[in-house]
Design an enzyme around this catalytic site. Structure first.
Site, mmCIF file in Angstrom:
data_model
loop_
_atom_site.group_PDB
_atom_site.id
_atom_site.type_symbol
_atom_site.label_atom_id
_atom_site.label_comp_id
_atom_site.label_asym_id
_atom_site.label_seq_id
_atom_site.Cartn_x
_atom_site.Cartn_y
_atom_site.Cartn_z
ATOM 1 N N GLY A 130 82.909 -1.395 -48.057
ATOM 2 C CA GLY A 130 82.309 -0.073 -47.931
ATOM 3 C C GLY A 130 80.961 -0.085 -47.242
ATOM 4 N N HIS B 138 82.794 -1.842 -38.807
ATOM 5 C CA HIS B 138 84.044 -1.599 -39.541
ATOM 6 C C HIS B 138 84.972 -0.692 -38.714
ATOM 7 C CE1 HIS B 138 81.192 -2.170 -43.105
ATOM 8 N NE2 HIS B 138 82.087 -3.113 -43.294
ATOM 9 N N GLY C 221 86.247 -9.225 -38.802
ATOM 10 C CA GLY C 221 85.191 -9.328 -37.806
ATOM 11 C C GLY C 221 84.701 -10.762 -37.632
HETATM 12 P P1 AMP Z 1 82.352 -6.198 -45.271
HETATM 13 O O1 AMP Z 1 82.454 -4.759 -45.646
HETATM 14 O O2 AMP Z 1 80.970 -6.645 -44.957
HETATM 15 O O3 AMP Z 1 83.083 -7.106 -46.212
HETATM 16 O O4 AMP Z 1 83.127 -6.327 -43.879
HETATM 17 C C1 AMP Z 1 84.463 -5.926 -43.736
HETATM 18 C C2 AMP Z 1 84.977 -6.403 -42.416
HETATM 19 O O5 AMP Z 1 84.200 -5.841 -41.353
HETATM 20 C C3 AMP Z 1 84.882 -7.937 -42.251
HETATM 21 O O6 AMP Z 1 86.041 -8.417 -41.588
HETATM 22 C C4 AMP Z 1 83.654 -8.092 -41.398
HETATM 23 O O7 AMP Z 1 83.646 -9.285 -40.637
HETATM 24 C C5 AMP Z 1 83.758 -6.868 -40.502
HETATM 25 N N1 AMP Z 1 82.442 -6.555 -39.939
HETATM 26 C C6 AMP Z 1 81.288 -6.356 -40.625
HETATM 27 N N2 AMP Z 1 80.261 -6.144 -39.769
HETATM 28 C C7 AMP Z 1 80.783 -6.224 -38.521
HETATM 29 C C8 AMP Z 1 80.231 -6.114 -37.199
HETATM 30 N N3 AMP Z 1 78.948 -5.883 -36.993
HETATM 31 N N4 AMP Z 1 81.072 -6.245 -36.147
HETATM 32 C C9 AMP Z 1 82.398 -6.490 -36.333
HETATM 33 N N5 AMP Z 1 82.977 -6.606 -37.551
HETATM 34 C C10 AMP Z 1 82.184 -6.481 -38.621
#
Ligand code: AMP
Length: 286
Positions: free
Chosen positions: A31, A37, A148
């Site tokens: 979230g 995201h 990501g």
């Molecule tokens: P998180 O909510 O931080 O667990 O991230 C969820 C997904 O979004 C994961 O696969 C992250 O690697 C991806 N993600 C988070 N920040 C970025 C970003 N700046 N660029 C690309 N993907 C991202």
């Protein structure tokens, strides 16, 4: 956009969709959604009929309870944002007891992949990530799942987990989305003050400079030393680690020519906020 909170509710919805042969893409998140995201969600929608976005702050992957407590949460804002993207999105926002009806005691073995960097500094983190993602994969059973490259080591762990469990889910890596000043987008950026956000841009700036000026020109240890030293001089910033590794095995390299896939991975504290970033040295940018 449809919001579903229960495992049974989601399973019912998805089995209906599968009867009409619709393909399902999956984007697991914690979230506090941002454009990083959304890039995953958009790619998923381009390649599948439906996109399931899970929003679940997974307690088992937090080694620091304070970090878990202060992790930003705003489900209404997240849903509003996703509504603007497409009506082919299902948001899955379960409670803790839905995901863990009983404590998850599984221990995964990722060999050396999770012994370095994040794995070393955040003990138990990747085991928690594997627990929640394997559970979510089992609930959603997606055709493809999107992750990501911002969380470079996580991507390697998930790939290994999908291989070990023979899940048959295609893991799709997505490039890092950044602010205009280069700062990698992260939910944790919300915890930074405006001036810290400006300082934080120095992380990607130094990584980029090191690629332009040091890759294959100065030694790997000197590059590590120089980037670390420069960033440690930034007000309020402390480098936790900066490692230059083989992008597949994630093991540190000593020489630029040790592998054809060279990645630099960094974690820094800016005040109390922990930020990570990485750069692929071996990728030709032009
Ligand atoms: P998180 O909510 O931080 O667990 O991230 C969820 C997904 O979004 C994961 O696969 C992250 O690697 C991806 N993600 C988070 N920040 C970025 C970003 N700046 N660029 C690309 N993907 C991202």
């Amino acid at each position: 956009m449809r919001l579903i909170n229960t495992v049974d509710g989601l399973r019912k919805e998805l089995s209906g969709l599968r009867k009409t042969k619709q393909t399902v893409g999956f984007v697991p998140t914690m979230g506090a959604l941002h454009k990083g995201h959304l890039s995953l969600v958009k790619q998923s929608l381009a390649e599948n009929d439906i996109c399931v976005v899970s929003i679940f702050v997974n307690p088992t992957q937090f080694n620091d309870k304070e970090d878990l407590k202060k992790y930003p949460r705003d489900i209404e804002k997240d849903c509003q944002l996703l509504t603007t993207v497409s009506d082919k999105i299902i948001v899955f926002n379960p409670s803790e007891s839905e995901i863990y009806p009983e404590p998850d005691t599984r221990c995964f073995d990722f060999g050396q992949i999770d012994k370095v960097m994040e794995g070393k500094y955040r003990p138990g983190h990747f085991n928690g990530v594997a627990q929640v993602v394997s559970r979510l994969f089992d609930i959603v059973k997606p055709d493809k799942a999107y992750f990501g490259e911002k969380d470079f080591q996580q991507l390697a762990v998930i790939r290994d987990m999908a291989r070990q469990l023979r899940l048959g889910i295609q893991i799709v890596p997505m490039p890092i989305v950044r602010e205009e000043n280069g700062l990698a987008l992260s939910s944790r950026n919300e915890l930074l003050t405006p001036s810290q956000k400006i300082e934080a841009a120095k992380i990607s700036e130094e990584l980029k400079n090191s690629k332009a000026e040091m890759y294959k020109r100065v030694s790997v240890p000197e590059t590590i030393h120089s980037v670390t030293e420069r960033l440690n001089k930034v007000e309020g910033m402390t480098v936790e680690y900066f490692e230059i590794v083989d992008g597949i095995t994630l093991q540190p390299i000593e020489n630029w020519y040790d592998t054809e896939y060279v990645v630099g991975c960094i974690a820094v504290y800016l005040g109390k906020v922990r930020l990570i970033d990485n750069i692929e040295y071996s990728k030709n940018d032009k």
